[in-house]
Design an enzyme around this catalytic site. Structure first.
Site, PDB file in Angstrom:
ATOM      1  N   ARG A  52      19.035   9.533   5.146  1.00  0.00           N
ATOM      2  CA  ARG A  52      19.159   8.116   4.859  1.00  0.00           C
ATOM      3  C   ARG A  52      18.454   7.786   3.549  1.00  0.00           C
ATOM      4  O   ARG A  52      17.416   8.361   3.246  1.00  0.00           O
ATOM      5  CB  ARG A  52      18.518   7.274   5.963  1.00  0.00           C
ATOM      6  CG  ARG A  52      19.136   7.437   7.335  1.00  0.00           C
ATOM      7  CD  ARG A  52      18.373   6.583   8.337  1.00  0.00           C
ATOM      8  NE  ARG A  52      18.923   6.703   9.680  1.00  0.00           N
ATOM      9  CZ  ARG A  52      18.423   6.066  10.734  1.00  0.00           C
ATOM     10  NH1 ARG A  52      17.363   5.274  10.595  1.00  0.00           N
ATOM     11  NH2 ARG A  52      18.961   6.220  11.924  1.00  0.00           N
ATOM     12  N   ASP A  54      17.081   4.169   1.671  1.00  0.00           N
ATOM     13  CA  ASP A  54      16.894   2.750   1.952  1.00  0.00           C
ATOM     14  C   ASP A  54      17.603   1.885   0.917  1.00  0.00           C
ATOM     15  O   ASP A  54      18.099   2.371  -0.107  1.00  0.00           O
ATOM     16  CB  ASP A  54      15.396   2.418   1.960  1.00  0.00           C
ATOM     17  CG  ASP A  54      14.678   3.025   3.154  1.00  0.00           C
ATOM     18  OD1 ASP A  54      15.336   3.263   4.188  1.00  0.00           O
ATOM     19  OD2 ASP A  54      13.460   3.265   3.057  1.00  0.00           O
ATOM     20  N   ARG A 199       7.853   6.482  -1.293  1.00  0.00           N
ATOM     21  CA  ARG A 199       7.364   5.250  -1.921  1.00  0.00           C
ATOM     22  C   ARG A 199       5.915   4.966  -1.528  1.00  0.00           C
ATOM     23  O   ARG A 199       5.137   4.444  -2.334  1.00  0.00           O
ATOM     24  CB  ARG A 199       8.278   4.089  -1.551  1.00  0.00           C
ATOM     25  CG  ARG A 199       9.668   4.199  -2.175  1.00  0.00           C
ATOM     26  CD  ARG A 199      10.683   3.292  -1.503  1.00  0.00           C
ATOM     27  NE  ARG A 199      10.288   1.901  -1.595  1.00  0.00           N
ATOM     28  CZ  ARG A 199      10.855   0.928  -0.881  1.00  0.00           C
ATOM     29  NH1 ARG A 199      11.822   1.215  -0.011  1.00  0.00           N
ATOM     30  NH2 ARG A 199      10.450  -0.315  -1.026  1.00  0.00           N
TER      31      ARG A 199
END
Length: 255
Positions: A52, A54, A199
């Site tokens: 995935r 974001d 992040r």
């Protein structure tokens, strides 16, 4: 003719998408790809991605697999131009190739690499492509702190809360900042990543670069397994998924 499985390699600018995975209330890369594949092959096709990304995160290399029934292999492999014509300009298919029926884009991946881009001077051409950081950073200290990541496996402190994962263990094999003429690029490689992990890592290492925390504090933060102890997540715009590795003896994947 029975169904056959294929890998598809693509890249995308994630700025205007709510991530990769199909969602009920947002445009996603997967939804756009599945729609294009279904129209082109005239059958419902649901792809499954290597992971995935974001909302706002980009990918220069992304793999997914999908199954097609009653279509000749040669036609599927040559479908790149047609599928691209059905996709937005922000999504591009690079390759399609046949794989074993058990091949899995997500579970067969052995390593993934991300890059995070930071620039220090206002640049209109980097909007939504890089994080504009207004200040200075000690890159040497940040690289020393990045090496600490290689000593740990449990990265709960960098994981988004309430995620459906069985383990927060990851094996990081590379983590370093490289200075470039227009800023910094942080590269990190691991066998797997947790949601929001990169992040959060960058946000924590930036605290070291600012002098807000010391290098040795990074180990304490990881040991705490507490997300609130780590730095804030940096903006999604600077994050790129850049490489996926598979164990297949197949030069088409490893290129």
């Amino acid at each position: 003719m029975s169904s056959k499985r294929y890998f598809i390699e693509l890249s995308y600018d994630g700025t205007n998408y709510h991530g990769w995975q199909t969602q009920p209330n947002g445009i996603t890369v997967q939804a756009c790809l599945d729609q294009a594949l279904s129209i082109y092959f005239r059958q419902e096709i649901i792809s499954l991605g290597c992971g995935r990304t974001d909302a706002g995160v980009h990918a220069t290399q992304f793999f997914a697999h999908f199954d097609v029934a009653d279509v000749a292999e040669a036609k599927v492999i040559k479908a790149i131009t047609g599928i691209n014509s059905l996709l937005p300009y922000t999504i591009a298919v690079k390759r399609i190739f046949a794989v074993d029926e058990e091949a899995h884009a997500r579970f067969n991946a052995t390593a993934r690499a991300y890059q995070y881009h930071i620039h220090f001077n206002k640049d209109p051409f980097k909007i939504d492509r890089s994080w504009f950081y207004k200040g200075s950073l000690d890159v040497d200290k940040m690289n020393q702190a990045a090496k600490v990541l290689l000593e740990f496996t449990d990265f709960s402190c960098f994981s988004k809360s309430n995620t459906q994962t069985f383990t927060n263990n990851c094996k990081i094999t590379l983590a370093s900042f490289e200075q470039q003429a227009d800023g910094l690029v942080f590269t990190v490689k691991a066998d797997r990543f947790l949601r929001n992990m990169v992040r959060a890592i960058v946000g924590t290492l930036v605290l070291v670069g600012k002098g807000d925390i010391e290098i040795e504090d990074v180990a304490k933060i990881i040991d705490s397994k507490n997300r609130s102890k780590a730095g804030q997540s940096v903006p999604a715009c600077g994050l790129y998924l850049v490489k996926i590795e598979y164990p297949f003896v197949n030069d088409r994947i490893k290129e």
